[in-house]
Design an enzyme around this catalytic site. Sequence first.
Site, PDB file in Angstrom:
ATOM      1  N   ARG A  47       0.902  -1.075   0.046  1.00 50.37           N
ATOM      2  CA  ARG A  47      -0.038  -0.102   0.056  1.00 50.37           C
ATOM      3  C   ARG A  47       0.758   1.334   0.122  1.00 50.37           C
ATOM      4  NH1 ARG A  47      -2.067  -3.502   3.603  1.00 50.37           N
ATOM      5  NH2 ARG A  47      -4.441  -3.985   3.396  1.00 50.37           N
ATOM      6  N   HIS A 134       0.795 -13.265  10.008  1.00 54.24           N
ATOM      7  CA  HIS A 134       0.188 -13.492   8.717  1.00 54.24           C
ATOM      8  C   HIS A 134       0.808 -14.601   8.185  1.00 54.24           C
ATOM      9  CE1 HIS A 134      -1.426  -9.156   8.466  1.00 54.24           C
ATOM     10  NE2 HIS A 134      -2.193  -9.793   9.257  1.00 54.24           N
TER      11      HIS A 134
HETATM   12  P1  NAD Z   1       1.401  -1.492   3.754  1.00 50.20           P
HETATM   13  O1  NAD Z   1       2.121  -2.149   2.410  1.00 50.20           O
HETATM   14  O2  NAD Z   1       0.168  -1.455   3.888  1.00 50.20           O
HETATM   15  O3  NAD Z   1       2.152  -0.228   4.206  1.00 50.20           O
HETATM   16  C1  NAD Z   1       3.657  -0.085   4.392  1.00 50.20           C
HETATM   17  C2  NAD Z   1       3.966   1.050   4.745  1.00 50.20           C
HETATM   18  O4  NAD Z   1       5.445   1.406   4.987  1.00 50.20           O
HETATM   19  C3  NAD Z   1       3.326   2.202   3.822  1.00 50.20           C
HETATM   20  O5  NAD Z   1       2.932   3.271   4.792  1.00 50.20           O
HETATM   21  C4  NAD Z   1       4.737   2.766   3.272  1.00 50.20           C
HETATM   22  O6  NAD Z   1       4.557   4.140   3.051  1.00 50.20           O
HETATM   23  C5  NAD Z   1       5.834   2.426   4.234  1.00 50.20           C
HETATM   24  N1  NAD Z   1       7.151   2.312   3.828  1.00 50.20           N
HETATM   25  C6  NAD Z   1       7.570   1.475   2.889  1.00 50.20           C
HETATM   26  N2  NAD Z   1       8.750   1.545   2.813  1.00 50.20           N
HETATM   27  C7  NAD Z   1       9.453   2.480   3.738  1.00 50.20           C
HETATM   28  C8  NAD Z   1      10.641   3.032   4.139  1.00 50.20           C
HETATM   29  N3  NAD Z   1      11.830   2.147   3.481  1.00 50.20           N
HETATM   30  N4  NAD Z   1      10.551   3.663   5.096  1.00 50.20           N
HETATM   31  C9  NAD Z   1       9.712   4.338   5.811  1.00 50.20           C
HETATM   32  N5  NAD Z   1       8.349   3.885   5.261  1.00 50.20           N
HETATM   33  C10 NAD Z   1       8.338   3.011   4.599  1.00 50.20           C
HETATM   34  O7  NAD Z   1       1.971  -2.666   4.698  1.00 50.20           O
HETATM   35  P2  NAD Z   1       1.532  -3.447   5.764  1.00 50.20           P
HETATM   36  O8  NAD Z   1       0.231  -2.825   6.338  1.00 50.20           O
HETATM   37  O9  NAD Z   1       2.581  -4.002   6.714  1.00 50.20           O
HETATM   38  O10 NAD Z   1       0.804  -4.834   4.847  1.00 50.20           O
HETATM   39  C11 NAD Z   1      -0.055  -5.279   4.528  1.00 50.20           C
HETATM   40  C12 NAD Z   1       0.105  -6.646   4.372  1.00 50.20           C
HETATM   41  O11 NAD Z   1       1.185  -6.899   3.398  1.00 50.20           O
HETATM   42  C13 NAD Z   1       0.781  -7.548   5.562  1.00 50.20           C
HETATM   43  O12 NAD Z   1      -0.233  -8.065   6.105  1.00 50.20           O
HETATM   44  C14 NAD Z   1       1.712  -8.335   5.139  1.00 50.20           C
HETATM   45  O13 NAD Z   1       1.398  -9.640   5.190  1.00 50.20           O
HETATM   46  C15 NAD Z   1       1.683  -8.310   3.421  1.00 50.20           C
HETATM   47  N6  NAD Z   1       3.141  -7.901   2.947  1.00 50.20           N
HETATM   48  C16 NAD Z   1       4.299  -8.618   3.298  1.00 50.20           C
HETATM   49  C17 NAD Z   1       5.610  -8.108   2.923  1.00 50.20           C
HETATM   50  C18 NAD Z   1       6.621  -8.822   3.294  1.00 50.20           C
HETATM   51  O14 NAD Z   1       6.734 -10.006   3.956  1.00 50.20           O
HETATM   52  N7  NAD Z   1       7.916  -8.216   3.317  1.00 50.20           N
HETATM   53  C19 NAD Z   1       5.608  -7.589   1.716  1.00 50.20           C
HETATM   54  C20 NAD Z   1       4.177  -6.918   1.158  1.00 50.20           C
HETATM   55  C21 NAD Z   1       3.147  -6.998   1.638  1.00 50.20           C
END
Ligand code: NAD
Length: 260
Positions: A47, A134
């Site tokens: 997101r 998750h």
């Molecule tokens: P999200 O994607 O909803 O939000 C991530 C947030 O982090 C955003 O507000 C974004 O602006 C911020 N962000 C991204 N990179 C950043 C950085 N380098 N510095 C500062 N801010 C930063 O994340 P969420 O709410 O954790 O995800 C929703 C679902 O997606 C989770 O339940 C998860 O299971 C899944 N997911 C997991 C992964 C993973 O395992 N790495 C990756 C993508 C999604």
Amino acid sequence: MKASASGCASGLANPLPWAKSLLDHAKRVVVLTGAGISTDSGIPDFRGPEGLWTRDPEAEKLSDICYYLGDPEIRKKAWRSRVESPAMGSHPNAGHHALVALEQRGVLHTLVTQNIDGLHQLAGNTTERVIEIHGTMRFVRCMSCIYRVPMEEVMERLNAGEADPDCPACGGILKSATISFGQNLVLEDLARAERAAQGCDLLLAVGSTLSVYPVAGLVPLAKHSGAKIVIVNGEPTAMDSLADVVLCGGIGELLPSLIA
Ligand code: NAD
């Protein structure tokens, strides 16, 4: 009084020292991480401004259990995206290492992660302290029987040409051991996370929009139990109004500075 950095809510010009002081006085810290902590490892979030769902709203279907079980084309797309994803070969970054340093200080009680990438454990956080609320993409399970194997085994089948590999034990549908929308969380894990949030004196939320429930509910739970709340994220979150300090910026720089 509330502090935040520019870009998020208004407040003190430099909230980092304030956040450091809250952390220095904390004895029992719960950390809640989201996809934002892993973007510096090359794994896109969903997101954020460059997130997978922000760029392609259709991609959300890959994380919905109804579409996954009901549509072989969605499963093929989901497996393709696993093969193409940088996540399996990724490495922990400075943000993950900072949380290992926090554990080494002796104040990390529990690390609740929404992430499925396993990078906290790879960085060195103790497995028993990490709750993968998750699930994990490091394993694959059958939706009909108890078959469960490391992701690498299914990757081999995918790389050999199978598009939608089935369970070798019962012929059922295989899926990564992640918890998709429409699937229940593991109640024991959620209860453990809630107990930790209720018993902590500081909750540090990192890299999450804090909009996915019930995990996001850990923030008000901790707040109403008397904990201080520190949020580190690159953009405003749904819980900023509850935070004592909001640090707005890159996690890879902010988290090591906060915990150093
Ligand atoms: P999200 O994607 O909803 O939000 C991530 C947030 O982090 C955003 O507000 C974004 O602006 C911020 N962000 C991204 N990179 C950043 C950085 N380098 N510095 C500062 N801010 C930063 O994340 P969420 O709410 O954790 O995800 C929703 C679902 O997606 C989770 O339940 C998860 O299971 C899944 N997911 C997991 C992964 C993973 O395992 N790495 C990756 C993508 C999604």
